[in-house]
Design a protein around this motif. Structure first.
Motif, PDB file in Angstrom:
ATOM      1  N   ASN A   9       0.877  -1.173   0.000  1.00  0.00           N
ATOM      2  CA  ASN A   9       0.000   0.000   0.000  1.00  0.00           C
ATOM      3  C   ASN A   9       0.913   1.223   0.000  1.00  0.00           C
ATOM      4  O   ASN A   9       1.500   1.556   1.027  1.00  0.00           O
ATOM      5  N   LYS A  11       0.187   4.260  -0.177  1.00  0.00           N
ATOM      6  CA  LYS A  11      -0.387   5.470   0.437  1.00  0.00           C
ATOM      7  C   LYS A  11      -0.122   6.657  -0.483  1.00  0.00           C
ATOM      8  O   LYS A  11      -0.129   6.475  -1.710  1.00  0.00           O
ATOM      9  N   HIS A  95      -9.323   1.374   5.154  1.00  0.00           N
ATOM     10  CA  HIS A  95      -8.040   1.520   5.852  1.00  0.00           C
ATOM     11  C   HIS A  95      -8.236   2.458   7.039  1.00  0.00           C
ATOM     12  O   HIS A  95      -9.002   3.412   6.966  1.00  0.00           O
ATOM     13  N   GLU A  97      -6.551   4.808   8.128  1.00  0.00           N
ATOM     14  CA  GLU A  97      -6.303   6.231   7.824  1.00  0.00           C
ATOM     15  C   GLU A  97      -7.537   6.862   7.185  1.00  0.00           C
ATOM     16  O   GLU A  97      -7.820   8.040   7.379  1.00  0.00           O
ATOM     17  N   GLU A 167      -4.997  -4.825  10.811  1.00  0.00           N
ATOM     18  CA  GLU A 167      -3.947  -3.832  11.037  1.00  0.00           C
ATOM     19  C   GLU A 167      -4.187  -3.110  12.356  1.00  0.00           C
ATOM     20  O   GLU A 167      -5.024  -2.198  12.433  1.00  0.00           O
ATOM     21  N   ALA A 171       0.276  -0.060  15.384  1.00  0.00           N
ATOM     22  CA  ALA A 171       1.477  -0.651  14.759  1.00  0.00           C
ATOM     23  C   ALA A 171       1.737  -0.077  13.361  1.00  0.00           C
ATOM     24  O   ALA A 171       2.709  -0.449  12.721  1.00  0.00           O
ATOM     25  N   ILE A 172       0.867   0.823  12.901  1.00  0.00           N
ATOM     26  CA  ILE A 172       1.011   1.321  11.520  1.00  0.00           C
ATOM     27  C   ILE A 172       2.003   2.473  11.473  1.00  0.00           C
ATOM     28  O   ILE A 172       1.795   3.510  12.111  1.00  0.00           O
ATOM     29  N   GLY A 173       3.080   2.271  10.727  1.00  0.00           N
ATOM     30  CA  GLY A 173       4.063   3.329  10.510  1.00  0.00           C
ATOM     31  C   GLY A 173       4.825   3.723  11.766  1.00  0.00           C
ATOM     32  O   GLY A 173       5.498   4.739  11.802  1.00  0.00           O
ATOM     33  N   GLY A 212       1.127  -3.655   9.550  1.00  0.00           N
ATOM     34  CA  GLY A 212       1.593  -2.772  10.617  1.00  0.00           C
ATOM     35  C   GLY A 212       3.084  -2.954  10.797  1.00  0.00           C
ATOM     36  O   GLY A 212       3.523  -3.900  11.461  1.00  0.00           O
ATOM     37  N   SER A 213       3.867  -2.057  10.140  1.00  0.00           N
ATOM     38  CA  SER A 213       5.327  -2.078  10.247  1.00  0.00           C
ATOM     39  C   SER A 213       5.956  -3.408   9.833  1.00  0.00           C
ATOM     40  O   SER A 213       6.974  -3.817  10.398  1.00  0.00           O
ATOM     41  N   VAL A 214       5.342  -4.099   8.868  1.00  0.00           N
ATOM     42  CA  VAL A 214       5.952  -5.339   8.366  1.00  0.00           C
ATOM     43  C   VAL A 214       7.178  -4.981   7.525  1.00  0.00           C
ATOM     44  O   VAL A 214       7.134  -4.062   6.706  1.00  0.00           O
ATOM     45  N   LEU A 232      -0.223  -6.737   4.436  1.00  0.00           N
ATOM     46  CA  LEU A 232      -0.515  -5.464   3.776  1.00  0.00           C
ATOM     47  C   LEU A 232       0.553  -4.506   4.300  1.00  0.00           C
ATOM     48  O   LEU A 232       0.613  -4.220   5.490  1.00  0.00           O
ATOM     49  N   VAL A 233       1.410  -4.064   3.380  1.00  0.00           N
ATOM     50  CA  VAL A 233       2.644  -3.394   3.798  1.00  0.00           C
ATOM     51  C   VAL A 233       2.704  -1.976   3.247  1.00  0.00           C
ATOM     52  O   VAL A 233       2.529  -1.768   2.041  1.00  0.00           O
ATOM     53  N   GLY A 234       2.952  -1.019   4.131  1.00  0.00           N
ATOM     54  CA  GLY A 234       3.088   0.373   3.708  1.00  0.00           C
ATOM     55  C   GLY A 234       4.531   0.682   3.351  1.00  0.00           C
ATOM     56  O   GLY A 234       5.011   0.379   2.260  1.00  0.00           O
ATOM     57  N   GLY A 235       5.258   1.288   4.299  1.00  0.00           N
ATOM     58  CA  GLY A 235       6.612   1.787   4.062  1.00  0.00           C
ATOM     59  C   GLY A 235       7.548   0.814   3.346  1.00  0.00           C
ATOM     60  O   GLY A 235       8.245   1.196   2.393  1.00  0.00           O
TER      61      GLY A 235
HETATM   62  O1  LIG Z   1      -1.647  -0.467   4.666  1.00  0.00           O
HETATM   63  C1  LIG Z   1      -0.571  -0.615   5.241  1.00  0.00           C
HETATM   64  C2  LIG Z   1      -0.460  -0.356   6.636  1.00  0.00           C
HETATM   65  O2  LIG Z   1      -1.061   0.822   7.021  1.00  0.00           O
HETATM   66  C3  LIG Z   1       0.893  -0.577   7.231  1.00  0.00           C
HETATM   67  O3  LIG Z   1       1.765   0.493   6.961  1.00  0.00           O
HETATM   68  P1  LIG Z   1       3.298   0.345   7.459  1.00  0.00           P
HETATM   69  O4  LIG Z   1       3.792  -0.944   6.883  1.00  0.00           O
HETATM   70  O5  LIG Z   1       4.003   1.541   6.875  1.00  0.00           O
HETATM   71  O6  LIG Z   1       3.255   0.332   8.940  1.00  0.00           O
END
Ligand SMILES: O=C[C@H](O)COP(=O)(O)O
Length: 252
Positions: A9, A11, A95, A97, A167, A171-173, A212-214, A232-235
């Motif tokens: 993801n 974002k 999501h 957010e 998520e 733990a997100i970001g 969440g911060s994977v 589901l991975v953000g950063g």
């Molecule tokens: O959609 C992804 C999640 O919000 C996780 O984001 P993150 O991996 O940057 O913590």
């Protein structure tokens, strides 16, 4: 045996040239393994290019949101018809957010999930608790409520074919990953709620991701858990090398 599904993801990150480069680096280098699926959920302006570049590869392209209506006076919104027309296959719905910053509720999530199925899009439905809810021992009741309302009045077949992303908001970001056993405990609860809403077969089919911060360093342990079928991975999904490592983890 369920597939492993790794979804990035992005974002609100990147410009078109960077999205383009990412697709060039990743699309030809994904593992040739039918048991792992790789999806990138990108900002709307990049979707046509990414869908085009992903053709003939194992990479699937998703959106990060959509409206539940097909068309109309909704300035600034994007409809499921538009996504389907582009060749997008997945859409992230609800999501945290969007729930926090754009007033999405379990009811709008439910409308969007129905709209996604009406347009052959696979929803990635996000659920998760805040730190306050976790500390007040409300995680399980909150998640159960999100799942029951978000998936209301879907057929068993639809529920069996969607993706649920657990998520925890804290733990997100943040760099804080839920421990793999804590994450698995909630994913297992989600599966039992799905079983109660449908049947054992459907519950065994549904894909449940953790998010969440994977990171590449933490994904193996998460994927070893019995009820975690992907991430589901953000950063860590933004750079090709890191995204490829995450997908590779799904093949083990
Ligand atoms: O959609 C992804 C999640 O919000 C996780 O984001 P993150 O991996 O940057 O913590």
């Amino acid at each position: 045996m369920r597939n492993k599904v790794i979804a990035g993801n992005w974002k609100m990150n990147k410009v078109l040239a960077e999205a383009d480069q990412f697709a060039d680096s990743v699309s030809g280098n994904l593992p040739d393994d039918d048991n792992v699926e790789a999806i990138v959920c990108a900002p709307f302006p990049f979707l046509p290019t990414l869908v085009e570049k992903a053709k003939g590869s194992n990479l699937k392209i998703g959106a990060q949101n959509m409206h539940f209506e097909e068309s109309g006076a909704y300035t600034g919104e994007v409809s499921p018809v538009m996504l389907q027309d582009l060749g997008v296959t997945h859409v992230v719905i609800g999501h945290s957010e969007r729930r926090e910053q754009f007033a999405e509720t379990d009811e709008t999530v439910n409308k969007k999930v129905h709209a996604a199925f009406n347009h052959e899009l696979t929803p990635i439905v996000c659920v998760g608790e805040t730190l306050e809810q976790r500390e007040a021992n409300e995680t399980m009741s909150h998640i159960e409520n999100q799942v029951r309302t978000g998936l209301k009045q879907l057929t068993d077949e639809q529920i069996g074919s969607l993706i649920i992303a657990y998520e925890p908001i804290w733990a997100i970001g943040t760099g804080k990953t839920a421990s793999s056993s804590d994450a698995d405990q909630v994913c297992s609860l989600i599966r039992s709620v799905v079983k109660d809403m449908t049947s054992e077969n459907v519950a065994e089919q549904v894909i449940i991701q953790y998010g969440g911060s994977v990171k590449p360093a933490s994904i193996d342990e998460l994927l070893e858990q019995p009820d975690i079928d992907g991430a589901l991975v953000g950063g860590a999904s933004l750079e090709p090398e890191s995204f490829l490592k995450l997908v590779e983890a799904g093949t083990k």
